[in-house]
Design a protein around this motif. Structure first.
Motif, PDB file in Angstrom:
ATOM      1  N   ILE A  53      28.097  14.155  82.603  1.00 12.64           N
ATOM      2  CA  ILE A  53      28.841  15.244  83.234  1.00 12.64           C
ATOM      3  C   ILE A  53      28.994  16.489  82.360  1.00 12.64           C
ATOM      4  O   ILE A  53      29.213  17.560  82.888  1.00 12.64           O
ATOM      5  N   LEU A  99      31.493   7.515  77.374  1.00 11.24           N
ATOM      6  CA  LEU A  99      32.351   6.392  77.020  1.00 11.24           C
ATOM      7  C   LEU A  99      31.983   5.107  77.760  1.00 11.24           C
ATOM      8  O   LEU A  99      32.071   4.020  77.198  1.00 11.24           O
ATOM      9  N   PRO A 125      31.379  12.898  74.651  1.00 12.25           N
ATOM     10  CA  PRO A 125      31.967  14.094  75.280  1.00 12.25           C
ATOM     11  C   PRO A 125      33.163  13.805  76.186  1.00 12.25           C
ATOM     12  O   PRO A 125      34.045  14.638  76.308  1.00 12.25           O
ATOM     13  N   ASP A 126      33.200  12.628  76.820  1.00 10.08           N
ATOM     14  CA  ASP A 126      34.332  12.379  77.723  1.00 10.08           C
ATOM     15  C   ASP A 126      35.433  11.537  77.070  1.00 10.08           C
ATOM     16  O   ASP A 126      36.298  11.015  77.760  1.00 10.08           O
ATOM     17  N   SER A 128      38.503  12.168  75.258  1.00 11.63           N
ATOM     18  CA  SER A 128      39.421  13.237  74.862  1.00 11.63           C
ATOM     19  C   SER A 128      40.214  12.797  73.638  1.00 11.63           C
ATOM     20  O   SER A 128      40.282  11.605  73.318  1.00 11.63           O
ATOM     21  N   LEU A 149      35.534  16.973  69.136  1.00 11.53           N
ATOM     22  CA  LEU A 149      35.021  18.100  69.904  1.00 11.53           C
ATOM     23  C   LEU A 149      36.124  19.124  70.105  1.00 11.53           C
ATOM     24  O   LEU A 149      37.269  18.769  70.414  1.00 11.53           O
ATOM     25  N   LEU A 172      32.000  22.982  71.246  1.00 11.86           N
ATOM     26  CA  LEU A 172      31.243  22.890  72.498  1.00 11.86           C
ATOM     27  C   LEU A 172      30.805  24.252  72.985  1.00 11.86           C
ATOM     28  O   LEU A 172      31.498  25.241  72.786  1.00 11.86           O
TER      29      LEU A 172
ATOM     30  N   GLN B  12      43.025   9.843  80.895  1.00 11.34           N
ATOM     31  CA  GLN B  12      42.464  11.210  80.897  1.00 11.34           C
ATOM     32  C   GLN B  12      41.176  11.253  80.074  1.00 11.34           C
ATOM     33  O   GLN B  12      41.137  11.819  78.994  1.00 11.34           O
ATOM     34  N   TYR B  13      40.136  10.647  80.580  1.00 10.20           N
ATOM     35  CA  TYR B  13      38.869  10.576  79.856  1.00 10.20           C
ATOM     36  C   TYR B  13      37.971  11.731  80.280  1.00 10.20           C
ATOM     37  O   TYR B  13      37.102  11.573  81.133  1.00 10.20           O
ATOM     38  N   ILE B  14      38.238  12.894  79.703  1.00  6.78           N
ATOM     39  CA  ILE B  14      37.494  14.089  80.118  1.00  6.78           C
ATOM     40  C   ILE B  14      37.133  14.928  78.912  1.00  6.78           C
ATOM     41  O   ILE B  14      37.730  14.798  77.847  1.00  6.78           O
ATOM     42  N   PRO B  15      36.136  15.804  79.094  1.00  6.68           N
ATOM     43  CA  PRO B  15      35.751  16.676  77.991  1.00  6.68           C
ATOM     44  C   PRO B  15      36.914  17.567  77.538  1.00  6.68           C
ATOM     45  O   PRO B  15      37.762  17.961  78.334  1.00  6.68           O
ATOM     46  N   GLU B  16      36.898  17.875  76.255  1.00  4.48           N
ATOM     47  CA  GLU B  16      37.942  18.697  75.657  1.00  4.48           C
ATOM     48  C   GLU B  16      38.123  20.021  76.409  1.00  4.48           C
ATOM     49  O   GLU B  16      39.246  20.500  76.568  1.00  4.48           O
ATOM     50  N   MET B  19      40.850  19.723  78.991  1.00  7.92           N
ATOM     51  CA  MET B  19      42.170  19.164  78.688  1.00  7.92           C
ATOM     52  C   MET B  19      43.317  20.148  78.909  1.00  7.92           C
ATOM     53  O   MET B  19      44.337  19.810  79.491  1.00  7.92           O
ATOM     54  N   ASN B 169      30.522  15.306  89.555  1.00 11.75           N
ATOM     55  CA  ASN B 169      29.978  15.726  88.251  1.00 11.75           C
ATOM     56  C   ASN B 169      29.856  17.240  88.178  1.00 11.75           C
ATOM     57  O   ASN B 169      30.291  17.880  87.222  1.00 11.75           O
ATOM     58  N   MET B 172      33.243  19.102  88.172  1.00 16.20           N
ATOM     59  CA  MET B 172      33.919  19.035  86.872  1.00 16.20           C
ATOM     60  C   MET B 172      33.258  20.000  85.895  1.00 16.20           C
ATOM     61  O   MET B 172      33.932  20.702  85.141  1.00 16.20           O
ATOM     62  N   GLY B 173      31.920  20.031  85.923  1.00 17.08           N
ATOM     63  CA  GLY B 173      31.177  20.936  85.051  1.00 17.08           C
ATOM     64  C   GLY B 173      31.523  22.388  85.352  1.00 17.08           C
ATOM     65  O   GLY B 173      31.768  23.184  84.443  1.00 17.08           O
ATOM     66  N   ILE B 276      34.883   3.179  82.641  1.00 17.07           N
ATOM     67  CA  ILE B 276      35.573   4.446  82.394  1.00 17.07           C
ATOM     68  C   ILE B 276      34.636   5.565  82.821  1.00 17.07           C
ATOM     69  O   ILE B 276      33.582   5.760  82.220  1.00 17.07           O
TER      70      ILE B 276
END
Lengths: 256, 394
Positions: A53, A99, A125-126, A128, A149, A172, B12-16, B19, B169, B172-173, B276
């Motif tokens: 993603i 992950l 990347p996922d 956090s 990151l 990033l 909350q498993y997401i890119p920084e 956040m 996907n 989110m991007g 996840i």
């Protein structure tokens, strides 16, 4: 000091990235050697994932090519290959993955396998900052750096992320550093804030591609990474990309 | 462990890069959910624009025909835009406005959430862009045009399996790329915290109404409450206010596609495993290496490889039961409820109707089932015709 940090500290470096299994796992091994021989300080190797993603279209397509190649490309195949490659190169190897493949493999088993095959760090990347606890314990146990990151929109979050960062800090790409390869105020501010908090090296990913742009970025960073360029060469030349990759990395390393 | 947990699930498993945005959203939501003006405005929109409260309809003919429990349908199909999705979208679009955002983006599978989002955006004067798997834009071509009519821009997503997960996907991007003026209006009780909570809260109006309505009509609580489950928003809305009513059995109906013993299925709880993905820990259809599986269902709205974290927890605790329903069973139910009650229900909702047809006859006449009809089935007519071998195209 970790091998990853040691490879970057006190100099200016180029970091290579490629997706494992594109066009084949054996070729990935050859390409890692080319990248290292051309002078890259670290090689990042992406474990292909069905749903990357955080990647742009170029790396997404490389993931699709790797997974749909004859025989596919599994986490075990990547570890086997990295185990061979790490014996042929001196530079640290870092895995980039999402992950879920790590979770499914088992955190302890994954980190143990990293150590066994000569992987020094992982980028997820996922994962956090808030969820880092998922596998921090296992990573520490086996001496694997979880690369932190930071984004140019991280703002005050830098204050909690940077002091705990190990290996290197990966900035990033965002609107502030992908477009024309110009340094934005936000990028300079982000790097400035990080520098005040830690001596962990800072690596910037961006979309620039000329030696002049590289030189500008390397002024403020310890390392630079252009995620798409090597992947594009592999897309274009397939199994014959080795020489092209070497020439490209050499040119980048020389212009830093 | 981080915020937004349901048992071991959620997180909350997401890119920084996302956040700060989800944190801002959480803060704004925690503020506005108690803000009298926000509550009043949303309530007014729900009543006077979306048509709430929705009916709790006694299906007398089906009750007689099936010969068991008394059957009630919660008629979310009668809402403006034809599904429960409007409940959530009005809330999120209003929240976006309060947060000073000028643009909302959303993923859509069947197109119902996309249409609802485009509708709310048109009403509230927000710019709107919808991400939809290319495969789904073909399956639901009418809904694409509908969204465009409403002023939204529709992006056909051509990555991966070109269905709902790929649309998520992309969305989110896109949000990570452009946060300043944009809110991601997620359509289901999934993704990173606070989305599962926000969407559940906005959808819980379904069970709040249904609980009061059944008490008024029958003077007692139902024995079974059921709904279809993809990501799980109508089911979570239908379950929520009944969770503490121990005597009420909760049943979620998953899309089994061609069967849970085949690879062509989307029954996450029944065939998936812990994982996840898309910001949450939950159950996912995936292979041994954690690659997300290309799921299948006749229903574009249930064609998703994961399930909301609160459902995963309701499954773990045994509070809710999740059952698989095949394409074939759902299509039969689609036809049955049309002929018996004169209701063309969405193929998604027809999955719940199919399971209802199995259990109602096994129950006694003094027992009560409430089944959520999450959407209307006009959008599905052509696809059902083709399923039956009729060469009909929109």
């Amino acid at each position: 000091m970790s091998r990853v940090k040691e490879a970057l500290i006190g100099k200016k470096s180029f970091i290579g990235f490629l997706t494992a299994g594109d066009p084949s796992i054996d070729k990935t091994e050859d390409f890692i050697v080319e990248i290292a021989n051309a002078g890259a300080a670290i090689v990042e190797i992406g474990i292909p994932f069905s749903d990357p993603i955080a990647e742009g279209p170029v790396v997404q397509e490389a993931n699709v090519r790797a997974l749909s190649a004859p025989g596919g490309c599994t986490t075990d195949m990547v570890f086997d290959m990295v185990g061979r490659a790490s014996k042929k190169v001196d530079v640290p190897l870092v895995l980039l993955t999402y992950l879920n493949p790590v979770y499914k493999y088992g955190y302890e088993r994954f980190c143990a396998k990293c150590k066994e095959t000569g992987v020094d760090g992982i980028i997820i990347p996922d994962l956090s900052y808030e969820e880092k606890g998922e596998l921090l314990e296992e990573a520490n146990k086996y001496g694997i750096d979880i690369i932190s990151l930071i984004s140019t929109n991280s703002g005050d979050r830098i204050n909690m992320i940077a002091p705990e960062a190990t290996g290197y800090i990966y900035i990033l790409p965002s609107e502030d550093n992908v477009a024309e390869g110009e340094l934005s105020g936000k990028l300079l501010e982000t790097v400035g804030r990080i520098r005040k908090l830690t001596d962990t090296p800072v690596v910037i990913e961006f979309g620039a591609n000329t030696p002049e742009q590289i030189a500008r970025y390397s002024d403020i960073a310890d390392g630079i990474i252009i995620e798409t360029r090597i992947v594009k060469l592999i897309e274009k030349y397939g199994a014959d990309a080795g020489k092209h990759i070497y020439d490209y990395v050499k040119k980048m390393v020389d212009s830093i | 462990m981080s915020k937004g947990r349901y048992g071991i699930h959620g997180g909350q498993y997401i890119p920084e890069s996302l956040m700060n945005e989800v944190n801002k959203l959480e803060k704004a939501y925690e503020h506005y959910k108690n803000d009298p003006d926000f509550i009043r405005e949303l309530d007014q929109l729900s009543r006077e624009y979306a048509g709430r409260p929705s009916l709790l309809y006694y299906a007398e003919k089906m009750t007689k025909d099936l010969g068991g429990a008394k059957i009630y349908f919660k008629r979310e199909d009668l809402n403006h835009t034809g599904s429960h999705k409007i409940n959530n979208v009005l809330g999120q679009a209003l929240l976006a406005k309060k947060m000073g955002k000028t643009r909302i983006i959303a993923e859509t599978g069947a197109g119902q959430h996309g249409v609802a989002t485009a509708t709310a955006a048109a009403l509230l004067g927000l710019e709107c862009e919808i991400y939809m798997g290319k495969e789904d834009t073909i399956r639901q071509a009418l809904n694409v045009y509908r969204m465009e009519l409403l002023g939204a821009k529709v992006h056909a997503v051509e990555t991966g399996t070109m269905t709902l997960k790929d649309a998520v996907n992309e969305c989110m991007g896109e949000w990570a790329r452009r946060t300043e003026d944009t809110l991601y209006a997620l359509g289901s009780v999934m993704g990173p915290h606070p989305f599962p909570m926000i969407v559940r809260d906005f959808q819980s109006v379904i069970s709040r109404e249904a609980r009061a309505q059944i008490l008024e009509k029958e003077g007692k609580l139902p024995d079974v409450v059921m709904a279809c489950v993809g990501g799980g928003s109508n089911a979570m809305g239908m379950f929520y206010e009944f969770i503490n009513d121990d005597g009420v059995k909760l049943i979620g109906c998953e899309a089994a596609g061609k069967g849970i013993d085949t690879n062509e299925t989307a029954a996450t709880v029944n065939t998936g495993s812990l994982g996840i993905f898309h910001g949450m820990k939950s159950y996912f259809c995936q292979d041994d290496y954690g690659q997300i599986a290309p799921v299948y269902s006749i229903s574009a709205g249930l064609d998703y490889p994961g399930v909301g974290p609160e459902h995963a927890n309701l499954h773990d605790s045994g509070r809710a039961e999740y059952v698989p329903v095949t394409d074939d069973e759902a299509v039969n139910a689609f036809e049955y409820i049309a002929k018996t009650e004169g209701i063309i229900a969405a193929i998604e909702s027809s999955h719940a109707v199919a399971h209802l047809m199995k259990i109602a006859p096994t129950m006694s006449k003094d027992q009560i089932i409430i089944c959520c009809l999450s959407g209307r089935g006009d959008k599905d007519v052509a696809a059902i015709a083709r399923y039956r071998g009729v060469d009909l195209h929109e």
